[in-house]
Design a protein around this motif. Structure first.
Motif, short mmCIF file in Angstrom:
data_model
loop_
_atom_site.label_atom_id
_atom_site.label_comp_id
_atom_site.label_asym_id
_atom_site.label_seq_id
_atom_site.Cartn_x
_atom_site.Cartn_y
_atom_site.Cartn_z
N ARG A 147 -39.60 22.80 58.76
CA ARG A 147 -40.76 23.53 59.26
C ARG A 147 -40.27 24.70 60.12
O ARG A 147 -39.22 24.59 60.77
CB ARG A 147 -41.64 22.60 60.11
CG ARG A 147 -42.44 21.62 59.26
CD ARG A 147 -43.36 20.79 60.15
NE ARG A 147 -42.74 19.54 60.55
CZ ARG A 147 -43.32 18.63 61.31
NH1 ARG A 147 -44.52 18.80 61.76
NH2 ARG A 147 -42.70 17.52 61.65
N LEU A 189 -36.51 6.27 73.96
CA LEU A 189 -35.24 6.80 74.47
C LEU A 189 -35.22 6.54 75.97
O LEU A 189 -35.65 7.39 76.77
CB LEU A 189 -35.12 8.30 74.17
CG LEU A 189 -35.22 8.70 72.70
CD1 LEU A 189 -35.14 10.21 72.54
CD2 LEU A 189 -34.11 8.02 71.89
N LEU A 202 -37.41 13.01 77.20
CA LEU A 202 -38.64 13.50 76.55
C LEU A 202 -38.39 14.89 75.97
O LEU A 202 -37.80 15.75 76.65
CB LEU A 202 -39.79 13.55 77.56
CG LEU A 202 -40.45 12.21 77.87
CD1 LEU A 202 -41.42 12.33 79.05
CD2 LEU A 202 -41.18 11.65 76.65
N ASN A 203 -38.85 15.07 74.74
CA ASN A 203 -38.71 16.34 74.04
C ASN A 203 -39.24 17.49 74.91
O ASN A 203 -40.41 17.48 75.31
CB ASN A 203 -39.48 16.25 72.72
CG ASN A 203 -39.19 17.42 71.82
OD1 ASN A 203 -39.20 18.56 72.26
ND2 ASN A 203 -38.92 17.12 70.56
N GLY A 235 -48.04 8.37 68.95
CA GLY A 235 -46.96 9.37 68.96
C GLY A 235 -47.52 10.78 69.06
O GLY A 235 -46.94 11.65 69.71
N MET A 304 -37.07 -1.29 68.33
CA MET A 304 -36.72 -0.54 67.12
C MET A 304 -35.22 -0.59 66.90
O MET A 304 -34.44 -0.54 67.86
CB MET A 304 -37.17 0.92 67.25
CG MET A 304 -38.60 1.13 66.83
SD MET A 304 -39.02 2.87 66.88
CE MET A 304 -40.68 2.77 66.20
C1 FMN Z 1 -42.48 4.69 68.65
C2 FMN Z 1 -42.24 6.10 69.11
C3 FMN Z 1 -41.32 6.35 70.11
C4 FMN Z 1 -41.11 7.65 70.58
N1 FMN Z 1 -40.21 7.88 71.58
C5 FMN Z 1 -40.03 9.14 72.05
C6 FMN Z 1 -39.13 9.38 73.13
O1 FMN Z 1 -38.51 8.47 73.70
N2 FMN Z 1 -38.98 10.67 73.56
C7 FMN Z 1 -39.67 11.72 72.97
O2 FMN Z 1 -39.49 12.86 73.39
N3 FMN Z 1 -40.52 11.50 71.93
C8 FMN Z 1 -40.72 10.25 71.48
N4 FMN Z 1 -41.62 10.03 70.46
C9 FMN Z 1 -42.37 11.16 69.90
C10 FMN Z 1 -41.86 11.56 68.53
O3 FMN Z 1 -40.53 11.98 68.61
C11 FMN Z 1 -42.75 12.67 67.95
O4 FMN Z 1 -42.66 13.83 68.71
C12 FMN Z 1 -44.20 12.28 67.91
O5 FMN Z 1 -44.34 11.01 67.34
C13 FMN Z 1 -45.00 13.28 67.06
O6 FMN Z 1 -44.54 13.27 65.75
P1 FMN Z 1 -44.35 14.61 64.89
O7 FMN Z 1 -43.61 15.57 65.78
O8 FMN Z 1 -43.58 14.20 63.70
O9 FMN Z 1 -45.73 15.06 64.58
C14 FMN Z 1 -41.85 8.74 70.01
C15 FMN Z 1 -42.79 8.47 69.00
C16 FMN Z 1 -42.98 7.18 68.56
C17 FMN Z 1 -44.02 6.93 67.50
#
Ligand code: FMN
Length: 338
Positions: A147, A189, A202-203, A235, A304
């Protein structure tokens, strides 16, 4: 169209065999998990860090590890270490290693934390030829489905993720609140650093990171595997700022310490106060202090693991069956014999 899909599915099965599992597989485990131990080796040091490390950033792949006072004078930044992932049952085989470079030692109150950057990685969960096949397929899918503006994950970072998730990681629901609004989203994470300190990543591009940084207080709840679908769906809340809490699809209760909500089905609730936030790359690294930990109910917790370790696990010891749904969003574990 269906024939094309069927051919590609058959080819996939042939190339990947029993390792054709989702990257993230859902399992149910007691806390703390004891399947895998993680050791830090190097500079004369051999230390079990299973319960004192966390991923700090995904691109570049970084770890933070709680350090002991006695180690501070011995450790030198720029030196190399090895993080070793070993199974505790069976022959106690090493299933993966990540070579790390010590980037920085951070003092936190009267504690120290090491920030390490991954430089090399080996995964022994599945045969080498299967690993190569997965690598090629990942490259192909990345080229096909990239993307605009999306961060490119290097082969090393992807390999490190696979080795990191050899160690089952709890999936938690984070709750933040500001008056009648808040947010609830999942995280995996994260980890204890020892001495009441806790870390998570966190992202940096998502709203969730700026929200947690701004509010500085959160609850983090472990949940049963039965809630995995709802948890995965949340998520998308990583993209949202504050929302009306009535929109959350389950009832919330109020924590006793920081007065922040948590899901009614929470197992263990940790109330955290953020101490520091460091931008490291794709992710911001959050260092927090545990204010209070409460057990809401007993039971196994949603964890997980990576699909490569799930494939290894399927072949050894306990006979487990991973049920994968066609959406590829995850696999549910059913233990058929223990
Ligand atoms: C079970 C699960 C755990 C996640 N853990 C983290 C995390 O620890 N840190 C983070 O920045 N995002 C985390 N996310 C977010 C995902 O990386 C992602 O940004 C979000 O699910 C949106 O998905 P997309 O970007 O594919 O639309 C998590 C998502 C899920 C479903």
């Amino acid at each position: 169209m269906d024939v094309k899909r069927e051919i590609s599915r058959t080819l996939r099965k042939l190339i990947l065999g029993g390792t054709d599992l989702p990257q993230a597989c859902d399992i149910s485990l007691d806390h703390p998990q004891i399947e895998i131990s993680v050791r830090l080796l190097g500079m004369g040091l051999t230390r079990d860090v299973t319960n004192s490390h966390s991923v700090a950033c995904a691109v570049p792949f970084m770890f933070c590890i709680g350090l002991e006072r006695s180690e501070i004078n011995e450790l030198v930044t720029g030196r190399y270490f090895t993080l070793e992932f070993r199974e505790n049952r069976g022959r106690g085989n090493v299933l993966g290693i990540i070579k790390l470079k010590l980037q920085a030692i951070l003092p936190v109150e009267c504690h120290w934390i090491g920030l390490f950057r991954a430089v090399k990685c080996q995964n022994y969960c599945i045969p080498k030829y299967r690993l190569h096949a997965h690598r090629l397929l990942l490259r192909y899918n990345q080229c096909k489905g990239r993307r605009a503006g999306e961060l490119q994950v290097s082969t090393l970072d992807a390999q490190c993720n696979a080795v990191t998730f050899i160690c089952p990681r709890p999936v938690v629901l984070v709750c933040v609140v500001d008056g009648p609004r808040g947010n609830v989203f999942p995280m995996n994470l994260l980890g204890d650093l020892g001495g009441n300190y806790f870390a998570f990543a966190l992202n940096s591009e998502r709203q969730a990171a700026s929200l947690v940084e701004r509010l500085g207080r959160l609850t983090l709840s472990t949940v049963p595997l039965s809630k995995s679908l709802i948890v995965r769906e949340l998520g998308k809340n990583h993209y949202l700022d504050l929302i009306p809490l009535e929109e959350v699809p389950f009832a919330l209760q109020q924590s006793g310490g920081l007065d922040i909500p948590f899901p009614e089905f929470a197992i263990r609730i940790r109330e955290l106060q953020v101490l520091e936030v460091l931008p490291l790359g794709s992710h911001n690294f959050f260092l927090a202090k545990t204010v209070r930990e409460t057990i809401n109910m007993s039971g196994q917790e949603f964890h997980m693991i990576h699909g490569f370790y799930a494939a290894h696990r399927n072949l050894s010891g306990t006979k487990r069956e991973l049920i994968t749904d066609d959406s590829g969003s995850g696999a549910k574990e059913r233990v058929t014999d223990s």
